[in-house]
Design an enzyme around this catalytic site. Structure first.
Site, mmCIF file in Angstrom:
data_model
loop_
_atom_site.group_PDB
_atom_site.id
_atom_site.type_symbol
_atom_site.label_atom_id
_atom_site.label_comp_id
_atom_site.label_asym_id
_atom_site.label_seq_id
_atom_site.Cartn_x
_atom_site.Cartn_y
_atom_site.Cartn_z
ATOM 1 N N ASP A 161 80.253 -32.340 -63.066
ATOM 2 C CA ASP A 161 81.502 -33.114 -63.053
ATOM 3 C C ASP A 161 82.330 -33.156 -61.833
ATOM 4 O OD1 ASP A 161 83.594 -33.890 -65.475
ATOM 5 O OD2 ASP A 161 84.835 -33.055 -63.673
ATOM 6 N N HIS A 187 86.449 -35.024 -70.402
ATOM 7 C CA HIS A 187 85.483 -34.806 -69.650
ATOM 8 C C HIS A 187 84.040 -34.390 -70.434
ATOM 9 C CE1 HIS A 187 87.264 -35.085 -65.736
ATOM 10 N NE2 HIS A 187 88.245 -35.111 -66.524
#
Length: 253
Positions: free
Chosen positions: A117, A15
């Site tokens: 995120d 990520h």
């Protein structure tokens, strides 16, 4: 006046790396724009992915000091107390709030928004506190986003009936039709979180929060997922707006 964006990735190298690459791309679209990436360490207290974080920000282009990162401090979490990632991240709001408050300067720098995120959706609350918009960087693909949002709609419309249909021990439904896919999808192949009565409510709640975002940047391009992206471009999903990583010059408009 300079414009500041705050990026908050999930504490995982997959990520973080893609988030930093996206930030590098966006910061080149406007010389007034600066981006600060808030690094949330792993629950164990180690570096994200065991990597040298600073190396991810090394770039051959001239960004100057317009792309930077801040690592917050968190308490170690013992194995016995280990929490799901989303809950762990949500618990770091005070530290993230402190870090963001040091970035804003009404005289020289305007905080424009948070880019969070897919596992940091709880940080929308902080964006509201600072009076700015929330965007999301969806590190998975458009098809999976479409499946998630469609399942949420199906559950909200059918409620207990739908829960019964997708029960792990129920074989009454073999396939489901998703507008983002070109053919029916086998129920048994759905990720376990969508079939688990323990985790499903949590993920459905997340999907509902996705719809409150100003926009979603999806880690894909039109050539790769034309059918899935057509779902969003045809206004079948009115909010939020969906952008590919090639449309980063549009998402703040």
């Amino acid at each position: 006046m300079k414009i500041e964006l705050v990026f908050i990735p999930s504490p995982g190298i997959g990520h973080l790396r893609s988030t930093v690459e996206l930030a590098k791309q966006i910061v080149t679209t406007d010389n007034r724009l600066s981006i600060t990436v808030i690094i949330i360490p792993h629950a164990s207290g180690g570096d994200v992915g065991g990597n040298n974080i600073s190396s991810l920000f090394t770039t051959t282009t001239s960004h100057g000091d317009r792309l930077r990162y801040v690592t917050i401090s968190v308490a170690d979490q013992t194995t016995a107390d280990r929490q799901p990632t989303q809950i762990y991240i949500g618990n770091q709001k005070p530290q993230v709030r402190d870090a963001v408050s040091k970035l804003a300067d009404p005289k020289t720098r305007r905080l424009a928004g948070f880019v969070i995120d897919m596992f940091c959706i709880s940080m929308m609350d902080l964006a509201d506190e600072f009076g700015v918009r929330s965007y999301m960087f969806y590190t998975s693909n458009a098809a999976f986003l479409g499946i998630t949002l469609h399942l949420q709609l199906m559950y909200d419309e059918k409620n207990d009936e739908m829960m019964s249909e997708l029960d792990l021990g129920d074989d009454s439904v073999d396939e489901l039709v998703f507008p983002c896919l070109t053919r029916p999808y086998p129920v048994k192949c759905l990720p376990r979180v969508f079939l688990s009565k323990q985790w499903l409510p949590f993920y459905l709640a997340q999907a509902r929060k996705f719809r409150e975002l100003k926009g979603i940047l999806v880690n894909t391009v039109a050539e790769l997922e034309p059918h899935a992206l057509k779902l969003f471009s045809d206004d079948l999903l009115v909010e939020p707006r969906i952008f590919t990583i090639r449309q980063t010059d549009q998402f703040l408009i």
